[in-house]
Design an enzyme around this catalytic site. Structure first.
Site, short mmCIF file in Angstrom:
data_model
loop_
_atom_site.label_atom_id
_atom_site.label_comp_id
_atom_site.label_asym_id
_atom_site.label_seq_id
_atom_site.Cartn_x
_atom_site.Cartn_y
_atom_site.Cartn_z
N ARG A 143 -3.62 -11.41 3.99
CA ARG A 143 -4.90 -11.07 3.36
C ARG A 143 -4.94 -11.67 1.96
O ARG A 143 -3.93 -11.67 1.26
CB ARG A 143 -5.05 -9.55 3.21
CG ARG A 143 -5.09 -8.72 4.48
CD ARG A 143 -6.21 -9.09 5.44
NE ARG A 143 -7.48 -9.48 4.87
CZ ARG A 143 -8.40 -8.66 4.39
NH1 ARG A 143 -8.23 -7.36 4.41
NH2 ARG A 143 -9.54 -9.13 3.92
N TYR B 198 -1.15 -9.72 0.94
CA TYR B 198 -0.10 -9.15 1.78
C TYR B 198 -0.19 -9.63 3.23
O TYR B 198 -1.27 -9.94 3.72
CB TYR B 198 -0.06 -7.63 1.66
CG TYR B 198 -0.97 -6.86 2.58
CD1 TYR B 198 -0.45 -6.21 3.70
CD2 TYR B 198 -2.32 -6.75 2.34
CE1 TYR B 198 -1.27 -5.48 4.53
CE2 TYR B 198 -3.15 -6.03 3.17
CZ TYR B 198 -2.62 -5.40 4.26
OH TYR B 198 -3.42 -4.68 5.09
N TYR C 93 0.83 -1.20 0.00
CA TYR C 93 0.00 0.00 0.00
C TYR C 93 0.86 1.25 0.00
O TYR C 93 1.92 1.27 0.65
CB TYR C 93 -0.88 0.05 1.25
CG TYR C 93 -2.09 -0.84 1.21
CD1 TYR C 93 -3.28 -0.41 0.65
CD2 TYR C 93 -2.05 -2.12 1.77
CE1 TYR C 93 -4.40 -1.22 0.63
CE2 TYR C 93 -3.17 -2.94 1.75
CZ TYR C 93 -4.34 -2.48 1.18
OH TYR C 93 -5.45 -3.29 1.16
N HIS D 89 -7.43 -8.26 -2.51
CA HIS D 89 -8.74 -7.62 -2.27
C HIS D 89 -8.70 -6.16 -2.69
O HIS D 89 -7.64 -5.53 -2.72
CB HIS D 89 -9.15 -7.73 -0.80
CG HIS D 89 -8.23 -7.01 0.14
ND1 HIS D 89 -7.02 -7.53 0.56
CD2 HIS D 89 -8.33 -5.79 0.74
CE1 HIS D 89 -6.42 -6.68 1.38
NE2 HIS D 89 -7.20 -5.60 1.50
N HIS E 236 -10.78 -2.67 -1.58
CA HIS E 236 -11.75 -2.05 -0.68
C HIS E 236 -12.71 -1.19 -1.49
O HIS E 236 -12.30 -0.54 -2.46
CB HIS E 236 -11.05 -1.13 0.32
CG HIS E 236 -10.10 -1.84 1.24
ND1 HIS E 236 -10.45 -2.27 2.49
CD2 HIS E 236 -8.80 -2.19 1.08
CE1 HIS E 236 -9.42 -2.85 3.08
NE2 HIS E 236 -8.39 -2.82 2.24
#
Lengths: 195, 240
Positions: free
Chosen positions: B155, B145, B106, B158, B160
């Protein structure tokens, strides 16, 4: 009548600010400004107030990664898009301060809005809180501690069974406006709504 | 007198409960009191409206919207509809998305994962549904990640998403997962959703029909928001 189930909620996660307030999180150049930074589109009618507060966890720590949104009527109790003051959006979004986590909204004190049966609700601001660790966005309302007469008549406040918990929805007058802390858990836990 | 008024109650057995200890952060951030139930009023039945004037030309193109140069990773199109629980399309509603890059990193100062940033990938996008509730964005498929929850939790890939609907009662944030990803079934955040059926409703389906040859694979993902209810005689008519 229902044919589909609502998409189940998931946490907004620790990086919600990338998507919702990218400029605040240091991602510049994609959107000119973060949505919901200001509730004003000019000079709205009514009394200007500042709402300040924090979201606090069950151990007493202020969340530094929450996103708080508010939605409220204008000074005359009308909503944007429904005949409300064109200089007032009614909607604000705050990522909280970088170091303290405190949120601040510059807004106007809302007027009274009708309940479905026609009675008037007390002035209030609707809050929606998401963060890492919160699986479904939390709805609550901020009322004004100095609106005692209206609060007594309010259809929600007057029906709260645990009377001692009402104080958790009352913003207290403070310098320039009002202070409203949201306690997720434990002592003086804020009343949240299934609304 | 019949009118469309208010929203049906949220099915809280379908959504994740607040306290889900395997997702550790929920332990100190979940209310202990039950939420107070009330029918919606005008305060919940209204909400902000966003016009197309907020959108830039590349807002829904995460491959290019950070620097103009192409981001690295598998190029995908994500498209679908926003509808309500009775199947009505939700036109003109804002959909915001954010995600990690193809390596699972991120662009955020609190993120310390070893995988590098992509200099051409910011990680956010948005679009407004058309008159039939359709939305579409282009991006690179995010990587899985690792995160500090259990000793070795990852995770699944994905994206969001945040949707406004037409009122504050419909406000929703959730996550999109990808068909066939085995990590979905190992994730404590996915596992907060009580039913397999609920989890599957967040899995985007590979759509070869709408893939663009030599360019991008397509995934289909529909978003369902709360439905309105019909109220008859909500106020007692005079003389009744």
């Amino acid at each position: 009548m229902k044919r589909f189930n609502e998409s189940p909620s998931q946490t907004a996660g620790p990086y919600v600010h990338i998507g919702c307030t990218p400029n605040f999180s240091g991602i510049h150049g994609i959107y000119p400004e973060d949505l919901g930074t200001s509730l004003f589109k000019g000079e709205p009618k009514g009394k200007r107030i500042t709402i300040t507060g924090a979201v606090i966890d069950g151990a007493g720590n202020t969340l530094k990664d929450a996103m708080v949104e508010i939605w409220q009527a204008d000074a005359e109790g009308r909503f944007a898009g429904r005949g409300g003051d064109p200089a007032f959006t009614g909607w604000g979004r705050s990522p909280g301060d970088m170091t303290t986590g405190e949120f601040t909204f510059e807004t106007v004190k809302p007027g009274r809005v009708a309940w479905p049966d026609g009675r008037l609700q007390a002035p209030h601001v609707t809050f929606w809180i998401v963060a890492r660790g919160i699986n479904l966005g939390l709805h609550t309302r901020m009322y004004f501690a100095d609106e005692e007469a209206a609060n007594v008549e309010d259809p929600i406040l007057s029906r709260v069974e645990h009377r001692q918990r009402i104080k958790t929805l009352l913003a207290q007058p403070a310098e320039g406006g009002y202070r409203f802390d949201i306690r997720l858990q434990g002592e003086d836990e804020t009343i949240f709504f299934d609304i | 007198m019949t009118k469309i008024n208010g929203y049906t109650a949220r099915d809280r057995a379908w959504h994740p409960p607040a306290l889900t200890p395997l997702y550790k952060t929920s332990v100190a951030r979940s209310p202990r009191f039950a939420p107070l139930g009330f029918a919606t009023s005008l305060s919940e039945e209204t909400g902000p409206v966003f016009g197309h004037d907020i959108l830039g030309p590349r807002d829904n193109d995460l491959i290019h919207n950070f620097t103009g140069e192409s981001a690295i990773g598998p190029r995908i199109i994500v498209q679908g509809r926003v509808i309500d629980e009775v199947g009505r399309p939700m036109p003109h509603t804002l959909v915001e998305v954010w995600q990690a890059n193809a390596g699972g990193r991120y662009r955020h100062k609190k993120e310390g994962y070893l995988a590098p940033l992509d200099p051409n990938f910011g990680g956010c996008g948005r679009c407004i549904t058309d008159e039939n509730g359709f939305y579409e964005f282009r991006t690179v498929k995010p990587g899985p990640y690792p995160w500090p929850n259990g000793a070795d939790d990852w995770r699944p890939a994905h994206i969001h998403f945040s949707v406004f609907g037409h009122s504050f009662a419909q406000r929703l944030i959730s996550q999109l997962y990808f068909e066939g990803d085995p990590m979905i079934w190992q994730c404590p955040i996915v596992g907060t959703i009580p039913t397999r059926e609920g989890i599957e409703s967040l899995v985007a389906k590979l759509d070869r029909q709408n893939s663009v040859p030599m360019d991008a694979l397509c995934y289909q993902f529909d978003i369902v928001l709360r439905g309105r209810r019909q109220t008859m005689f909500e106020n007692r008519m005079e003389g009744l």
